[in-house]
Design a protein around this motif. Structure first.
Motif, PDB file in Angstrom:
ATOM      1  N   ALA A   1      35.192  24.833  35.105  1.00 32.70           N
ATOM      2  CA  ALA A   1      34.555  25.436  33.931  1.00 32.70           C
ATOM      3  C   ALA A   1      34.759  24.569  32.697  1.00 32.70           C
ATOM      4  CB  ALA A   1      35.110  26.839  33.699  1.00 32.70           C
TER       5      ALA A   1
ATOM      6  N   LEU B   1      33.498  32.895  39.043  1.00 37.33           N
ATOM      7  CA  LEU B   1      34.057  33.818  38.049  1.00 37.33           C
ATOM      8  C   LEU B   1      33.809  35.271  38.458  1.00 37.33           C
ATOM      9  CD1 LEU B   1      32.914  31.922  34.832  1.00 37.33           C
ATOM     10  CD2 LEU B   1      35.248  32.098  35.697  1.00 37.33           C
TER      11      LEU B   1
ATOM     12  N   ARG C   1      32.572  30.110  25.934  1.00 36.09           N
ATOM     13  CA  ARG C   1      33.444  29.105  26.537  1.00 36.09           C
ATOM     14  C   ARG C   1      34.922  29.320  26.189  1.00 36.09           C
ATOM     15  NH1 ARG C   1      33.329  23.928  28.684  1.00 36.09           N
ATOM     16  NH2 ARG C   1      34.923  22.521  27.890  1.00 36.09           N
TER      17      ARG C   1
ATOM     18  N   LEU D   1      30.931  23.600  32.554  1.00 37.87           N
ATOM     19  CA  LEU D   1      30.226  24.753  31.991  1.00 37.87           C
ATOM     20  C   LEU D   1      30.164  24.625  30.475  1.00 37.87           C
ATOM     21  CD1 LEU D   1      28.887  27.480  32.686  1.00 37.87           C
ATOM     22  CD2 LEU D   1      31.080  28.571  32.189  1.00 37.87           C
TER      23      LEU D   1
ATOM     24  N   ILE E   1      29.655  28.042  39.478  1.00 36.65           N
ATOM     25  CA  ILE E   1      30.729  28.363  38.530  1.00 36.65           C
ATOM     26  C   ILE E   1      30.749  29.855  38.219  1.00 36.65           C
ATOM     27  CG2 ILE E   1      31.643  27.930  36.227  1.00 36.65           C
ATOM     28  CD1 ILE E   1      30.316  25.166  36.346  1.00 36.65           C
TER      29      ILE E   1
END
Length: 428
Positions: free
Chosen positions: A198, A35, A92, A202, A31
């Motif tokens: 995500a 990014l 987040r 995540l 992840i």
């Protein structure tokens, strides 16, 4: 670290390091690597299409080049904004907003009716990409410390090394069956996939107790304190100067190797790709040995290698050793960056767990400002020799080593933070 209790179950946590266990580490790597790829993919994937874009939009190459310039500026501004916000609101929320902005801007870029609209779309796209990049680094600092952090940054360097190499190839292949707009559609799909992954996989890496109120004065003071931190500034400028050597190679190697040394486009791509492979290999070697040697020791080794190899490239040009004599030190110079970046980044962020977002932002901005400012010098200093490119690389590399030795010397006091005090000690 306390955060690991929020992001990983006890069974999924490495009890020796406090970092997430192997399964979750692999998930985070995918992840956060994605990014991190936002920037390189958005910069390089559409470059083969620039002439077609100028023709289709009724513009000029010079105007279309602004789409790259505004993107680089947006990356810098976006990081400065997103970093402090993530320190205040957690990783987040700002991350999901940033990826959403990237997706919407990519859609606008794909549908742009004019060069002006495309330029505006690229500026907004950069803000979203910057959010992903800066929060990815901050999340690594939340999750890891010491050698584990340097090891994880070595994994992310796979993306940094591979993405710029693959992105133009992917863009060129897309142009075989679609228009330049299809490239931005591809970036839209990439962003959409990352948003979903995500959102689902995540977790929040910064607990509420570790957040700071989003006050403008506090943000300014945080940046001021970071810039006043001699050791942080030293590692940050070291990263920027190492990137300056790399950017100089990227911007000048095409001209030098093709026009001066006669390589065909295919042969140049092979040479460029081999150097990229060397970079990737070195990052993985670094990840495997960082537990045996201190990150600072490995960083010093990498900086010494890049300085010696860049100087060797200068000597190869002056001595007239030809193409093999130049390609050999270039390979070692590019490869050694794979030992510099993970360790310098982890050491720069090590002492700033409560302001990791802001520290990550400054690190990224300085990296692009210092690194990007060096590449135009190759053309300005003349195009009838490889000497300007190699000289700039050598000066940047030597400056990086000097800054490291002068500014990042551990204070050696009993009150030094644990990560900094242990910077010269191997991790068992």
């Amino acid at each position: 670290m306390s955060v690991t209790t929020d992001v990983a179950d006890t069974d999924a946590t490495d009890t020796d390091t406090g970092a997430p266990g192997k399964g979750r580490t692999a998930r985070f790597a995918l992840i956060l690597g994605g990014l991190t790829a936002f920037g390189p993919l958005s910069i390089d994937m559409y470059l083969p299409a620039l002439p077609l874009m100028a023709e289709d939009l009724g513009s000029t190459d010079a105007v279309l080049q602004l789409t790259l310039a505004v993107f680089l500026v947006g990356l810098g501004v976006g990081q400065l904004v997103a970093g402090p916000l993530s320190d205040s609101w957690g990783r987040r929320g700002p991350l999901l907003v940033g990826v959403s902005i990237f997706i919407m801007a990519s859609v606008l870029a794909a549908a742009s009716p004019s060069a002006e609209v495309l330029i505006a779309a690229r500026a907004v796209q950069a803000l979203g990409a910057a959010t992903g990049m800066v929060i990815a680094r901050a999340a690594v600092r939340d999750l890891f410390s010491g050698a584990a952090m340097a090891r994880f940054f070595s994994v992310l360097m796979l993306v940094v090394g591979v993405a710029p190499i693959l992105a133009p190839v992917i863009g060129g292949q897309l142009l075989e069956w679609t228009s330049w707009r299809g490239i931005f559609v591809t970036l839209t799909v990439f962003g959409g996939l990352l948003l979903v992954v995500a959102a689902l996989a995540l977790p929040e890496t910064l607990p509420v107790a570790g957040r700071r109120p989003p006050r403008f004065g506090r943000i300014v003071r945080t940046y001021r304190d970071l810039l006043a931190d001699r050791v942080f500034l030293g590692y940050t400028v070291t990263v920027g100067l190492a990137f300056a050597a790399m950017f100089t190679y990227i911007s000048g190697s095409s001209f030098v190797l093709q026009d001066l040394y006669g390589l065909s486009p295919g042969e140049y791509s092979l040479a460029f790709g081999m150097n990229g492979v060397g970079l990737v290999i070195m990052t993985q070697v670094n990840g495997r040995i960082v537990g045996r040697f201190a990150p600072r020791t490995l960083l010093r080794t990498g900086l010494t290698m890049v300085t010696v190899s860049a100087s060797g490239a200068v000597l190869a040009v002056l001595a007239g050793l030809g193409l093999p004599g130049l390609l050999t030190p270039l390979f070692f110079m590019v490869s050694s960056v794979g030992m510099i970046m993970p360790n310098a980044t982890s050491l720069a962020l090590a002492d700033h767990p409560r302001t990791a977002g802001s520290a990550s932002a400054l690190l990224g901005v300085v990296q692009f400002l210092v690194g990007g400012s060096a590449s135009p010098l190759v053309g300005l200093l003349g195009g009838d020799s490889a000497l300007p490119m190699t000289m700039i690389m050598a000066v940047a590399a030597a400056a990086a080593l000097t800054v490291f030795l002068v500014l990042t010397r551990p204070r050696g006091t009993p009150t030094s933070p644990p990560d900094r005090a242990a910077a010269d000690a191997p991790v068992g």
